[in-house]
Write an enzyme that holds these catalytic residues in place. Structure first.
Site, PDB file in Angstrom:
ATOM      1  N   ASN A 142      -1.883   5.961  12.158  1.00 22.24           N
ATOM      2  CA  ASN A 142      -2.666   5.065  11.129  1.00 22.24           C
ATOM      3  C   ASN A 142      -2.702   5.685   9.912  1.00 22.24           C
ATOM      4  OD1 ASN A 142      -3.506   3.830  13.808  1.00 22.24           O
ATOM      5  ND2 ASN A 142      -4.786   2.678  12.392  1.00 22.24           N
ATOM      6  N   PHE A 187       0.940  -1.320   0.059  1.00 17.00           N
ATOM      7  CA  PHE A 187      -0.181   0.114   0.030  1.00 17.00           C
ATOM      8  C   PHE A 187       0.878   1.282  -0.002  1.00 17.00           C
ATOM      9  CE2 PHE A 187      -2.196   2.711   3.270  1.00 17.00           C
ATOM     10  CZ  PHE A 187      -2.836   3.700   2.368  1.00 17.00           C
ATOM     11  N   ASN A 223     -13.402   4.751  16.470  1.00 16.63           N
ATOM     12  CA  ASN A 223     -13.505   3.694  15.395  1.00 16.63           C
ATOM     13  C   ASN A 223     -14.985   3.767  14.919  1.00 16.63           C
ATOM     14  OD1 ASN A 223     -11.059   2.941  15.437  1.00 16.63           O
ATOM     15  ND2 ASN A 223     -11.425   1.365  16.576  1.00 16.63           N
ATOM     16  N   TYR A 264       2.565  -8.172  16.528  1.00 17.01           N
ATOM     17  CA  TYR A 264       3.253  -7.178  15.536  1.00 17.01           C
ATOM     18  C   TYR A 264       3.779  -5.848  16.019  1.00 17.01           C
ATOM     19  CZ  TYR A 264       2.717  -3.132  12.221  1.00 17.01           C
ATOM     20  OH  TYR A 264       2.968  -1.661  11.938  1.00 17.01           O
ATOM     21  N   LYS A 301       8.003  -4.866  15.489  1.00 12.35           N
ATOM     22  CA  LYS A 301       8.308  -3.423  14.774  1.00 12.35           C
ATOM     23  C   LYS A 301       9.153  -2.771  15.736  1.00 12.35           C
ATOM     24  CE  LYS A 301       7.089  -1.651  11.468  1.00 12.35           C
ATOM     25  NZ  LYS A 301       7.769  -1.766   9.877  1.00 12.35           N
ATOM     26  N   THR A 321       6.488   2.386  13.141  1.00 10.34           N
ATOM     27  CA  THR A 321       5.302   2.779  13.458  1.00 10.34           C
ATOM     28  C   THR A 321       4.822   3.599  14.653  1.00 10.34           C
ATOM     29  OG1 THR A 321       2.975   1.561  13.840  1.00 10.34           O
ATOM     30  CG2 THR A 321       4.881   0.217  14.085  1.00 10.34           C
ATOM     31  N   ASP A 322       3.901   4.060  14.997  1.00 11.50           N
ATOM     32  CA  ASP A 322       3.249   4.797  16.253  1.00 11.50           C
ATOM     33  C   ASP A 322       3.232   3.533  17.116  1.00 11.50           C
ATOM     34  OD1 ASP A 322       0.822   3.833  15.371  1.00 11.50           O
ATOM     35  OD2 ASP A 322      -0.181   5.795  15.680  1.00 11.50           O
ATOM     36  N   GLU A 323       2.856   2.405  16.920  1.00  6.69           N
ATOM     37  CA  GLU A 323       2.534   1.200  17.450  1.00  6.69           C
ATOM     38  C   GLU A 323       3.529   0.737  18.590  1.00  6.69           C
ATOM     39  OE1 GLU A 323      -0.014  -1.834  16.525  1.00  6.69           O
ATOM     40  OE2 GLU A 323      -1.200  -0.706  15.159  1.00  6.69           O
TER      41      GLU A 323
HETATM   42  O1  DAU Z   1      -0.719   2.931  13.744  1.00  5.49           O
HETATM   43  C1  DAU Z   1      -0.333   2.583  12.950  1.00  5.49           C
HETATM   44  C2  DAU Z   1      -0.573   1.081  12.656  1.00  5.49           C
HETATM   45  O2  DAU Z   1      -2.011   1.155  12.139  1.00  5.49           O
HETATM   46  C3  DAU Z   1       0.092   0.299  11.756  1.00  5.49           C
HETATM   47  O3  DAU Z   1       1.583   0.320  12.203  1.00  5.49           O
HETATM   48  C4  DAU Z   1      -0.630  -0.950  11.344  1.00  5.49           C
HETATM   49  O4  DAU Z   1       0.278  -1.690  10.318  1.00  5.49           O
HETATM   50  C5  DAU Z   1      -1.779  -0.807  10.829  1.00  5.49           C
HETATM   51  O5  DAU Z   1      -2.466  -2.167  10.762  1.00  5.49           O
HETATM   52  C6  DAU Z   1      -2.644  -0.216  12.035  1.00  5.49           C
HETATM   53  O6  DAU Z   1      -2.860  -0.732  13.138  1.00  5.49           O
HETATM   54  P1  DAU Z   1      -4.485  -0.849  13.772  1.00  5.49           P
HETATM   55  O7  DAU Z   1      -4.508  -2.097  14.504  1.00  5.49           O
HETATM   56  O8  DAU Z   1      -4.748   0.365  14.607  1.00  5.49           O
HETATM   57  O9  DAU Z   1      -5.235  -0.986  12.382  1.00  5.49           O
HETATM   58  P2  DAU Z   1      -6.539  -1.561  11.790  1.00  5.49           P
HETATM   59  O10 DAU Z   1      -7.007  -0.888  10.684  1.00  5.49           O
HETATM   60  O11 DAU Z   1      -6.343  -3.140  11.986  1.00  5.49           O
HETATM   61  O12 DAU Z   1      -7.499  -1.113  13.257  1.00  5.49           O
HETATM   62  C7  DAU Z   1      -8.009  -0.157  13.517  1.00  5.49           C
HETATM   63  C8  DAU Z   1      -8.976   0.136  14.361  1.00  5.49           C
HETATM   64  O13 DAU Z   1      -9.927  -0.596  14.124  1.00  5.49           O
HETATM   65  C9  DAU Z   1      -8.311  -0.598  15.941  1.00  5.49           C
HETATM   66  O14 DAU Z   1      -8.569   0.025  17.075  1.00  5.49           O
HETATM   67  C10 DAU Z   1      -9.125  -1.829  15.780  1.00  5.49           C
HETATM   68  C11 DAU Z   1     -10.447  -1.510  15.150  1.00  5.49           C
HETATM   69  N1  DAU Z   1     -11.020  -2.726  14.210  1.00  5.49           N
HETATM   70  C12 DAU Z   1     -10.121  -3.026  13.150  1.00  5.49           C
HETATM   71  C13 DAU Z   1     -10.753  -4.163  12.408  1.00  5.49           C
HETATM   72  C14 DAU Z   1     -10.021  -4.792  11.369  1.00  5.49           C
HETATM   73  C15 DAU Z   1     -12.282  -3.171  14.517  1.00  5.49           C
HETATM   74  O15 DAU Z   1     -12.761  -2.472  15.493  1.00  5.49           O
HETATM   75  N2  DAU Z   1     -12.787  -4.251  13.796  1.00  5.49           N
HETATM   76  C16 DAU Z   1     -12.032  -4.662  12.631  1.00  5.49           C
HETATM   77  O16 DAU Z   1     -12.676  -5.603  12.040  1.00  5.49           O
END
Ligand code: DAU
Length: 336
Positions: A178, A13, A248, A149, A153, A125-127
């Protein structure tokens, strides 16, 4: 003077956006992409570069020293994106995160040390900081990763720092928040929920949906990388913040409104284990280099959602694999 830039994970991406950006912005640069083409890396993401005499693609894995040596030969700048990145996958099956993110970064740093590149941008990453219950993390904040993860990192980030201090490898680290935009694999919140909503399928929101993320548009992200690559100070880390902190559930509602779908599609499900409540970054160090985010969040999010709606040919070929992965996730959560 023209430079040769190696972008690892350049078929993913953010890496593919960065490759496109550099080739347009610097007409005398050569761009070399090294990508293992795992599930998230796709040659289609580089379609606009194919056939360009300044672009080369190498299919290979950052864990393979010989491949990395071949890819880094004659390179001036490195932008190291290649990584396993999805938190849920790391909870279900962490192995590849340790080997690719930690060992792969080690291999990249070792080869950079041997070959002597001019600048090596490590995309962290900020994580790595863990959850920010209040305030915002600076680059000096301790690393307290929560998921496998984030820990992988953090390991890579610390190795990059060590290679600068011990061997003088000219490392620069970025820690972005993010990121969202076109061509993000539909396992991450925004593209995942968009594709689900397009199919009138429920959106599985973890816990109470009140977790907060700071959203960064991909265009702002790659401009920040350009600034750090060219003007950052070697040995330093730079946070990249979006300045768009949202819950979210707020993000989910904008996705649904954009597509004209009902909020009843939101389905609260069991929370992600070790789920970070909030991410927040202090980006003043990067802003001092002359960068600031420019995208308006609501506009960029709506445009991103519409891009997915208008480009089913991009996500349809990966829908089957994504559906199988989701069944795996659901079985795993059901068995906890
Ligand atoms: O902060 C940077 C990071 O952001 C990157 O280093 C990671 O590669 C990237 O995956 C991302 O991590 P998150 O865990 O924050 O991203 P994700 O899109 O998986 O989830 C964003 C938020 O949404 C998180 O609080 C979890 C929530 N979520 C995610 C999914 C996939 C849900 O509630 N339901 C879901 O099905």
């Amino acid at each position: 003077m023209g430079k040769t830039v190696l972008i690892t994970g350049g078929a993913g991406f953010i890496g593919s956006h960065f490759a496109e950006y550099l080739i347009q912005r610097y007409p005398d640069y050569q761009i070399r992409v090294l990508d293992a083409l795992t599930y998230a890396g796709r040659r289609e993401n580089l379609a606009t570069l194919e056939g360009n005499p300044r672009f080369t693609f190498i299919h290979g894995d950052v864990r393979d020293r010989q491949t990395v040596q071949r890819a880094m030969e004659g390179v001036d700048y490195v932008a190291h994106f290649a990584a396993e990145t999805h938190v849920d996958r790391s909870i279900l099956d962490p192995d590849a995160f340790i080997t690719t993110d930690v060992y792969g970064t080690f291999t990249m740093l070792e080869v950079a040390r041997q070959l002597g590149v001019e600048r090596f941008v490590h995309v962290s990453t900020d994580e790595v900081y863990g959850s920010a219950d209040e305030g915002a993390f600076s680059e000096q904040s301790p690393l307290r990763p929560s998921s496998p993860y984030a820990a992988s990192k953090a390991g890579a980030d610390l190795l990059a720092q060590a290679y600068y201090r011990t061997y003088g490898v000219p490392v620069l680290i970025v820690r972005p928040s993010n990121t969202f935009g076109p061509r993000q694999y539909p396992e991450k919140l925004i593209p995942f929920f968009t594709v689900r909503a397009l199919h009138d399928e429920p959106l599985p929101l973890y816990g109470d949906g009140q977790q907060r993320r700071d959203w960064l548009y991909v265009g702002d992200h790659i401009r920040a990388l350009d600034v750090v690559l060219h003007r950052g100070q070697v040995g330093e880390a730079y946070n990249i913040a979006g300045g768009n902190e949202r819950t979210n559930i707020e993000v989910s509602r904008i996705i649904l409104h954009t597509l004209g779908k009902p909020e009843s599609l939101i389905q609260f499900v069991q929370d992600r284990p070790g789920h970070d409540r909030r991410y927040a970054l202090d980006d003043s160090k990067l802003r001092a280099l002359g960068w600031k985010p420019e995208a308006d969040f609501e506009t960029a999010l709506r445009e991103t959602v519409l891009w997915y709606a208008q480009h089913p040919e991009w996500w349809q070929p990966i829908l089957q694999a994504q559906a199988e992965y989701r069944r795996f996730v659901e079985r795993w959560y059901a068995g906890r």
